[in-house]
Design a protein around this motif. Structure first.
Motif, PDB file in Angstrom:
ATOM      1  N   GLU A  38       6.322   9.873   0.941  1.00 49.59           N
ATOM      2  CA  GLU A  38       6.136  10.444   2.061  1.00 49.59           C
ATOM      3  C   GLU A  38       5.251   9.787   3.161  1.00 49.59           C
ATOM      4  O   GLU A  38       5.571   9.882   4.360  1.00 49.59           O
ATOM      5  N   VAL A  39       4.349   9.204   2.511  1.00 51.21           N
ATOM      6  CA  VAL A  39       3.473   8.247   3.445  1.00 51.21           C
ATOM      7  C   VAL A  39       4.463   7.199   3.710  1.00 51.21           C
ATOM      8  O   VAL A  39       4.433   6.614   5.316  1.00 51.21           O
ATOM      9  N   GLN A  40       5.183   6.592   2.791  1.00 54.88           N
ATOM     10  CA  GLN A  40       6.028   5.260   3.220  1.00 54.88           C
ATOM     11  C   GLN A  40       7.141   5.581   4.097  1.00 54.88           C
ATOM     12  O   GLN A  40       7.320   4.956   5.323  1.00 54.88           O
ATOM     13  N   ARG A  41       7.761   6.906   3.882  1.00 56.83           N
ATOM     14  CA  ARG A  41       8.742   7.290   5.165  1.00 56.83           C
ATOM     15  C   ARG A  41       8.053   7.376   6.534  1.00 56.83           C
ATOM     16  O   ARG A  41       8.645   7.141   7.668  1.00 56.83           O
ATOM     17  N   ASP A  42       6.969   8.202   6.503  1.00 56.09           N
ATOM     18  CA  ASP A  42       6.347   8.341   7.960  1.00 56.09           C
ATOM     19  C   ASP A  42       5.915   7.045   8.483  1.00 56.09           C
ATOM     20  O   ASP A  42       6.140   6.783   9.636  1.00 56.09           O
ATOM     21  N   GLU A  43       5.335   6.141   7.856  1.00 60.83           N
ATOM     22  CA  GLU A  43       4.875   5.150   8.305  1.00 60.83           C
ATOM     23  C   GLU A  43       5.989   3.901   8.781  1.00 60.83           C
ATOM     24  O   GLU A  43       5.902   3.241   9.800  1.00 60.83           O
ATOM     25  N   ARG A  44       7.130   3.847   7.958  1.00 60.88           N
ATOM     26  CA  ARG A  44       8.118   2.841   8.362  1.00 60.88           C
ATOM     27  C   ARG A  44       9.283   3.714   8.934  1.00 60.88           C
ATOM     28  O   ARG A  44      10.158   2.812   9.317  1.00 60.88           O
ATOM     29  N   GLU A  66      -3.686   8.262   0.451  1.00 60.43           N
ATOM     30  CA  GLU A  66      -4.006   7.046   0.258  1.00 60.43           C
ATOM     31  C   GLU A  66      -4.115   6.720  -1.301  1.00 60.43           C
ATOM     32  O   GLU A  66      -4.472   7.597  -1.891  1.00 60.43           O
ATOM     33  N   LEU A  70       3.574   8.984  -2.912  1.00 62.88           N
ATOM     34  CA  LEU A  70       3.293   8.051  -1.581  1.00 62.88           C
ATOM     35  C   LEU A  70       4.752   7.837  -1.043  1.00 62.88           C
ATOM     36  O   LEU A  70       4.442   7.347  -0.070  1.00 62.88           O
ATOM     37  N   ASP A  72       0.885  -1.235  -0.237  1.00 68.17           N
ATOM     38  CA  ASP A  72      -0.093  -0.081   0.103  1.00 68.17           C
ATOM     39  C   ASP A  72       0.944   1.212   0.005  1.00 68.17           C
ATOM     40  O   ASP A  72       0.420   2.285  -0.622  1.00 68.17           O
ATOM     41  N   ASP A  73       1.952   0.947   0.609  1.00 69.83           N
ATOM     42  CA  ASP A  73       2.827   2.283   0.635  1.00 69.83           C
ATOM     43  C   ASP A  73       4.045   2.470  -0.051  1.00 69.83           C
ATOM     44  O   ASP A  73       4.960   3.317  -0.086  1.00 69.83           O
ATOM     45  N   HIS A 101       2.069   9.326  -8.190  1.00 67.67           N
ATOM     46  CA  HIS A 101       1.968   8.445  -7.179  1.00 67.67           C
ATOM     47  C   HIS A 101       3.335   8.491  -6.645  1.00 67.67           C
ATOM     48  O   HIS A 101       3.530   7.931  -5.440  1.00 67.67           O
TER      49      HIS A 101
END
Length: 344
Positions: free
Chosen positions: A132-138, A221, A130, A114-115, A127
């Motif tokens: 930025e989301v990946q770095r925040d989540e992981r 998302e 995404l 998803d990320d 896309h």
């Protein structure tokens, strides 16, 4: 000053194609090549059984191959291109990203995460955010971006061009070259005077990756396109170039002339490896053909032809060079997009 780059899995078929494309690239400088432990410590010339259709670059040939380990790769590398087997990439690529490296990967692992952005720059460059989301989540300082399967790349740009007609269903039958299986992937006794009507997991890749590529990213998302895609994959005895037969059903009526115009006018990008014209449409009913058309746009363009209206909707054929546009070239193009967008 060129960005310093490394190639993970540099001795394999896609790794060699990456070396061929990156060596003359004005924006990148090859600073590291990695392979398995059995190759580490050897010169690249001796570690790689060079099989690309151009001489091995002399400056790279004398480089020492290092192990595919974050502890062994120089810290000043700006970008890593990965052509690792997916089983290796699943373990190694996250370790590199955690260590702060940015990775543009051709390996199939994590494409549908998803990320993790799955990107064909001319189709869904947005896309990439995404990451930025990946770095925040992981909690990574590095980042991981993927290009899709070689067969997916072949037909998705043509679908993107037809999205304005409200795509509903797509059926695709692929005629895939033997190089897509790697140098040792299909034996001569299997493929000469033959066609193999099954390629493990390929159908699923076309059916799922295409919907992710055509989906929408809202800044937080990614939602996949609701398009229905079914695929049948076949291996044929051509060396390079995946030819695909595509049937498209649309909500809005579409003529062959409208489809051809939409494909030919679909915009390319001002990235060094992106072709001036992304999709070339042939009028001749017997084109495109792998041997004649796989090197359009230095192997980075998509060829289409044979457009006709049928009871099942619009039918056409499309073709791409599977180891250039479909693999190494796609990773390089994503690297150029990462550089342009400041992710390195």
């Amino acid at each position: 000053m060129p960005a310093r780059v490394g190639v993970l899995g540099a001795t394999g078929a896609v790794g060699q194609r990456l070396i061929q494309l990156l060596d003359p690239h004005p924006e990148f400088e090859i600073a590291a090549v990695t392979a398995s432990e059995s190759s580490a410590g050897k010169t690249y010339r001796h570690a790689a059984k060079w099989r690309v259709d151009s001489p091995i670059p002399e400056d790279v040939a004398e480089m020492t191959v290092i192990a595919t380990d974050p502890d062994d790769v120089p810290e000043d590398i700006d970008l890593l291109f990965s052509s690792l087997p997916s089983s290796v990439g699943a373990e190694v690529e996250p370790a590199f990203c955690k260590a702060g490296y940015v990775v543009s990967s051709n390996s199939s692992n994590a494409r549908m995460a998803d990320d993790v952005p799955l990107v064909v720059p001319e189709v869904n460059a947005d896309h990439l955010d995404l990451l930025e989301v990946q770095r925040d989540e992981r909690g990574w300082d590095g980042a991981l971006v993927k290009n899709p399967n070689c067969s997916t790349i072949t037909f998705v740009p043509t679908l993107a061009a037809l999205q304005e007609f409200d795509l509903e269903k797509v059926h695709v039958a692929t005629l895939q070259a033997v190089s897509g299986a790697g140098y040792d992937g299909v034996s001569s006794m299997e493929i000469i005077d033959n066609a193999i009507p099954h390629i493990g997991s390929e159908e699923d890749k076309l059916e799922t990756e295409s919907r992710k590529l055509l989906g929408e990213f809202d800044g937080a998302e990614l939602s996949h396109d609701e398009l229905s895609v079914s695929a049948s994959c076949n291996r044929i005895p051509t060396i390079d170039g995946h030819l695909e037969n595509v049937w498209v059903e649309t909500k809005d009526d579409i003529s062959t002339a409208e489809a051809a115009e939409a494909m030919e006018s679909y915009p390319s990008l001002e990235l060094r490896s992106s072709p001036d014209q992304l999709v070339h449409v042939f009028d001749a009913p017997d084109r495109p053909q792998p041997r004649l058309d796989r090197t359009l746009g230095d192997g980075m363009a998509i060829a289409a032809g044979g457009l006709q209206e049928t009871p099942f909707g619009l039918q056409y054929n499309c073709l791409a060079h599977n180891t250039i546009r479909g693999a190494a070239g796609a990773s390089v193009l994503n690297g150029e997009l990462l550089l342009k967008n400041g992710y390195m």
